[in-house]
Design a protein around this motif. Structure first.
Motif, PDB file in Angstrom:
ATOM      1  N   ALA B 189      34.313  39.601  30.249  1.00  0.00           N
ATOM      2  CA  ALA B 189      34.715  40.638  29.170  1.00  0.00           C
ATOM      3  C   ALA B 189      34.135  42.075  29.245  1.00  0.00           C
ATOM      4  O   ALA B 189      34.827  42.978  29.037  1.00  0.00           O
ATOM      5  N   LEU B 190      33.056  42.260  29.759  1.00  0.00           N
ATOM      6  CA  LEU B 190      32.410  43.472  30.150  1.00  0.00           C
ATOM      7  C   LEU B 190      33.213  44.361  31.210  1.00  0.00           C
ATOM      8  O   LEU B 190      33.188  45.463  31.162  1.00  0.00           O
ATOM      9  N   SER B 346      41.896  41.328  23.830  1.00  0.00           N
ATOM     10  CA  SER B 346      42.669  42.160  24.719  1.00  0.00           C
ATOM     11  C   SER B 346      41.766  42.675  26.117  1.00  0.00           C
ATOM     12  O   SER B 346      42.486  42.843  26.963  1.00  0.00           O
ATOM     13  N   VAL B 347      40.341  42.500  25.799  1.00  0.00           N
ATOM     14  CA  VAL B 347      39.770  42.853  27.218  1.00  0.00           C
ATOM     15  C   VAL B 347      40.014  41.865  28.195  1.00  0.00           C
ATOM     16  O   VAL B 347      40.011  42.074  29.474  1.00  0.00           O
ATOM     17  N   VAL B 348      39.774  40.544  27.746  1.00  0.00           N
ATOM     18  CA  VAL B 348      40.071  39.351  28.602  1.00  0.00           C
ATOM     19  C   VAL B 348      41.353  39.455  29.180  1.00  0.00           C
ATOM     20  O   VAL B 348      41.561  39.357  30.606  1.00  0.00           O
ATOM     21  N   PHE B 349      42.206  39.845  28.438  1.00  0.00           N
ATOM     22  CA  PHE B 349      43.767  39.752  28.736  1.00  0.00           C
ATOM     23  C   PHE B 349      43.710  40.884  30.116  1.00  0.00           C
ATOM     24  O   PHE B 349      44.755  40.680  31.064  1.00  0.00           O
ATOM     25  N   SER B 350      43.122  41.824  29.884  1.00  0.00           N
ATOM     26  CA  SER B 350      43.167  43.054  30.425  1.00  0.00           C
ATOM     27  C   SER B 350      42.744  43.083  31.930  1.00  0.00           C
ATOM     28  O   SER B 350      43.247  43.263  33.122  1.00  0.00           O
ATOM     29  N   ALA B 351      41.640  42.085  31.995  1.00  0.00           N
ATOM     30  CA  ALA B 351      41.008  41.738  33.229  1.00  0.00           C
ATOM     31  C   ALA B 351      42.157  40.901  33.913  1.00  0.00           C
ATOM     32  O   ALA B 351      42.196  41.032  35.069  1.00  0.00           O
ATOM     33  N   LEU B 352      42.840  40.054  33.170  1.00  0.00           N
ATOM     34  CA  LEU B 352      43.864  39.325  33.968  1.00  0.00           C
ATOM     35  C   LEU B 352      45.174  40.119  34.558  1.00  0.00           C
ATOM     36  O   LEU B 352      45.620  39.692  35.629  1.00  0.00           O
ATOM     37  N   ALA B 353      45.565  41.081  33.600  1.00  0.00           N
ATOM     38  CA  ALA B 353      46.621  41.972  34.112  1.00  0.00           C
ATOM     39  C   ALA B 353      46.422  43.083  35.135  1.00  0.00           C
ATOM     40  O   ALA B 353      47.146  43.594  35.613  1.00  0.00           O
ATOM     41  N   VAL B 389      39.151  42.762  45.722  1.00  0.00           N
ATOM     42  CA  VAL B 389      38.980  41.210  45.781  1.00  0.00           C
ATOM     43  C   VAL B 389      38.135  41.042  44.384  1.00  0.00           C
ATOM     44  O   VAL B 389      38.410  39.832  43.789  1.00  0.00           O
ATOM     45  N   VAL B 390      37.283  41.795  43.892  1.00  0.00           N
ATOM     46  CA  VAL B 390      36.507  41.455  42.800  1.00  0.00           C
ATOM     47  C   VAL B 390      37.483  41.052  41.564  1.00  0.00           C
ATOM     48  O   VAL B 390      37.342  40.394  40.903  1.00  0.00           O
ATOM     49  N   ILE B 391      38.634  42.432  41.523  1.00  0.00           N
ATOM     50  CA  ILE B 391      39.559  42.465  40.268  1.00  0.00           C
ATOM     51  C   ILE B 391      40.371  41.054  40.488  1.00  0.00           C
ATOM     52  O   ILE B 391      40.316  40.398  39.287  1.00  0.00           O
ATOM     53  N   VAL B 392      40.772  40.579  41.665  1.00  0.00           N
ATOM     54  CA  VAL B 392      41.424  39.312  41.703  1.00  0.00           C
ATOM     55  C   VAL B 392      40.645  38.164  41.112  1.00  0.00           C
ATOM     56  O   VAL B 392      40.947  37.244  40.287  1.00  0.00           O
ATOM     57  N   VAL B 393      39.161  38.037  41.712  1.00  0.00           N
ATOM     58  CA  VAL B 393      38.370  36.698  41.216  1.00  0.00           C
ATOM     59  C   VAL B 393      38.112  36.815  39.721  1.00  0.00           C
ATOM     60  O   VAL B 393      38.484  35.841  39.165  1.00  0.00           O
ATOM     61  N   VAL B 394      37.823  38.113  39.084  1.00  0.00           N
ATOM     62  CA  VAL B 394      37.628  38.194  37.786  1.00  0.00           C
ATOM     63  C   VAL B 394      38.976  37.862  36.732  1.00  0.00           C
ATOM     64  O   VAL B 394      38.721  37.006  36.089  1.00  0.00           O
ATOM     65  N   SER B 395      40.178  38.217  37.479  1.00  0.00           N
ATOM     66  CA  SER B 395      41.373  37.795  36.981  1.00  0.00           C
ATOM     67  C   SER B 395      41.727  36.652  37.002  1.00  0.00           C
ATOM     68  O   SER B 395      42.125  35.851  35.864  1.00  0.00           O
ATOM     69  N   VAL B 396      41.286  35.499  38.022  1.00  0.00           N
ATOM     70  CA  VAL B 396      41.529  34.409  38.043  1.00  0.00           C
ATOM     71  C   VAL B 396      40.488  33.629  37.191  1.00  0.00           C
ATOM     72  O   VAL B 396      40.739  32.398  36.421  1.00  0.00           O
ATOM     73  N   ALA B 397      39.268  34.150  37.263  1.00  0.00           N
ATOM     74  CA  ALA B 397      38.266  33.430  36.369  1.00  0.00           C
ATOM     75  C   ALA B 397      38.439  33.634  34.877  1.00  0.00           C
ATOM     76  O   ALA B 397      38.032  32.793  33.959  1.00  0.00           O
ATOM     77  N   ALA B 398      39.260  34.842  34.243  1.00  0.00           N
ATOM     78  CA  ALA B 398      39.336  34.796  32.965  1.00  0.00           C
ATOM     79  C   ALA B 398      39.582  33.993  32.004  1.00  0.00           C
ATOM     80  O   ALA B 398      39.074  33.457  31.024  1.00  0.00           O
ATOM     81  N   ILE B 399      40.745  33.296  32.055  1.00  0.00           N
ATOM     82  CA  ILE B 399      41.513  32.373  31.306  1.00  0.00           C
ATOM     83  C   ILE B 399      40.583  30.975  31.463  1.00  0.00           C
ATOM     84  O   ILE B 399      40.310  30.532  30.384  1.00  0.00           O
ATOM     85  N   PRO B 400      40.091  30.530  32.625  1.00  0.00           N
ATOM     86  CA  PRO B 400      39.400  29.314  32.479  1.00  0.00           C
ATOM     87  C   PRO B 400      38.250  29.481  31.674  1.00  0.00           C
ATOM     88  O   PRO B 400      37.722  28.496  30.777  1.00  0.00           O
TER      89      PRO B 400
END
Lengths: 134, 409
Positions: B189-190, B346-353, B389-400
């Protein structure tokens, strides 16, 4: 012409033209290059004859159900039964850099139907629509 | 003085990104539950948004193309459209939350229910987006948002045990009683709140409107490297004061009204008044930023004329999109939905997108065809790749993580 900055002798139509911004003579954005019209030259090679713009050109490239809907909604909203796809003739192109520059403006190309509709029925009735915010 | 105003775009972008309604509450909540043990995420996020904004600002200055132009050029119409829907969705959710946030700040100041404020706030906001000069908007809300410095003053006035705070920040692990999964959720989220796509849409589009060229690169960098760290410092000071006041007594922050309490403890009524002014300016600035960003992304995807520098009638479709999203946002808020809940999602979805917006910029920043001699250097590329790489990892981890923790509970 060939030594103009931004004029290439060779280009990759997919990379340097497709989805690029078209910029008019007045320096203002015209539209995106949604698709290309190709013709076969006398020597058998392909050449770009026009940039195609608008939902009629974009829909088939998006493909699938969304693409078909795009095209059919666009057709339904146009007054003519079989509307022509928006077209910018390749002879109007003066060069490409991060955008594709053409010698005409949006108004001259007649590509501003939707913009004009929104301007007339939505934006202009609101007070202050003629003042810029620069 | 001119120098100060030259930084206004960066400061407004950063305030809208780091201390908007979502961050105000998330940072306070994180401070009250986790102390400063998540401070490193803000630091990682600040560096990340600096890398991202510097690249997109450089691309905007050299090639004259704002971010969403490039998204479509590199992803093609189909994936580009998917990204448009995702980014626009996230930005619109944030826009709703910010209007709600302005209304909540006014509720705290006036005791008039926020739902009653919503139409008033939205009307004022729309008039600002329609008529007010971009410069005035940047200077007024960017600089007034700096009133949030009151949180740093409050922290100093509270005279905390600095070594204990430093100890929390160094531990980088959940305090006793908190699980690793909810810790992980707040990492996402942060990070998502620090690196939002709309900050980059706004910053690069603002740069194109201000007609940046290769000569503007140093001003652009100054904007990035002063604005975002300043935003990050403000958000950290909010987490720190709540860690000092709420963590020891075990109070959890879950509303905006609780956020200024530490300031009241330290500085009294005047402090609260300044904090409320800061809330108002920061959320209003963020509402302008997100509202315009919705318009920017749609207009740039379809190649329409856009921007604040031309009269509304010259960019009719762009202004119609901004107007329509303001009306829709009011409609959503009048269902009495909680703006804080909207912003947390919205912050969690934004990490996803985010990866789909970040990658095209990273690729184009390396393309001499667009950039000439101003392509990424080795350092920018190393950082750029690490962050991808960090962004992809965070994006994959967001929804779970969101599902596992039921939204961080």
């Amino acid at each position: 012409m060939a030594d103009r900055p931004g004029f290439r002798r060779q280009y990759d139509a997919g990379l340097h033209l497709l989805d690029r911004q078209i910029v008019g003579r007045d320096g203002l954005p015209v539209a995106k290059v949604d698709d290309l019209e190709l013709r076969v030259r006398a020597d058998g090679r392909l050449a770009v004859s026009a940039l195609l713009v608008g939902p009629g050109a974009l829909g088939p490239r998006v493909g699938g159900r969304l693409g078909r809907w795009t095209v059919s909604i666009w057709r339904r909203l146009r007054p003519d039964a079989d509307p022509p796809t928006g077209r910018v003739d390749a002879t109007l192109v003066t060069g490409t850099d991060s955008a594709v520059h053409v010698t005409a403006t949006t108004e001259e190309l007649g590509l501003d139907g939707f913009e004009r509709w929104v301007r007339r029925y939505v934006v202009e009735p609101i007070p202050g629509s003629g003042h810029d915010g620069s | 003085m001119k120098k100060v105003f030259a930084l206004a775009l960066g400061i407004l972008t950063a305030i809208g990104g780091f201390v908007d309604i979502g961050d105000l509450v998330t940072n306070a909540l994180v401070g009250s539950r986790f102390g400063l043990s998540l401070a490193w995420v803000v630091a990682v996020g600040v560096v990340g948004i600096c890398v991202f904004a510097e690249m997109s600002g450089r691309v905007a200055a050299i090639s004259g193309r704002a971010t969403f132009d490039l998204v479509r050029e590199r992803l093609g119409p189909r994936l580009g459209f998917a990204n448009l829907l995702a980014s626009m969705g996230v930005t619109f959710l944030t826009f709703i939350a910010e209007i709600g946030g302005v209304a909540l700040s006014l509720e705290i100041a006036t005791s008039v229910n926020e739902v009653l404020w919503v139409p008033v706030v939205a009307a004022a906001l729309w008039i600002v987006l329609w008529r007010v000069k971009f410069e005035v908007l940047e200077n007024a809300f960017g600089l007034a948002g700096l009133a949030l410095v009151v949180f740093a003053v409050a922290l100093w006035k509270l005279g905390p045990d600095w070594s204990a705070l430093w100890g929390q920040a160094r531990s980088a692990a959940p305090p006793p009683g908190e699980s690793w999964t909810s810790y992980g959720y707040y990492v996402v989220a942060l990070f998502g709140a620090a690196m939002t796509p709309y900050e980059v849409f706004f910053f690069s589009s603002g740069g194109v409107e201000e007609k940046w060229t290769a000569k503007s690169l140093s001003t652009m960098r100054l904007n990035v490297f002063v604005g975002f760290p300043l935003g990050g410092a403000l958000s950290l000071s909010i987490a720190a004061v709540t860690a000092v006041v709420f963590l020891p007594v075990g109070v959890q922050v879950n509303s905006l009204a609780q956020v200024p309490i530490p300031v009241a403890v330290a500085l009294g009524k005047v402090g609260v008044a300044v904090a409320l002014l800061g809330f108002f300016a920061a959320t209003f600035g963020a509402a302008c930023e997100t509202g315009l960003s919705v318009g920017y992304s749609v207009a740039q995807f379809f190649g329409w004329r856009w921007g604040k520098f031309v009269a509304p009638r010259q960019a009719a479709r762009f202004h119609a999109v901004v107007l329509l999203s303001t009306v829709l946002a009011v409609a959503v808020l009048l269902t009495t939905v909680d703006p804080i809940a909207v912003t947390e999602y919205s912050v969690v979805f934004s990490a996803l997108a985010l990866p789909l917006t970040y990658l095209p910029i990273l690729v184009i920043a390396n393309d001499p065809d667009y950039m000439g001699g101003s392509v990424n250097g080795r350092f920018a590329n190393a950082l750029g790749t690490v962050y991808f790489v960090v962004i992809v990892v965070v994006s994959v981890a967001a929804i779970p993580l969101m599902i596992l923790t039921k939204g961080g509970q």
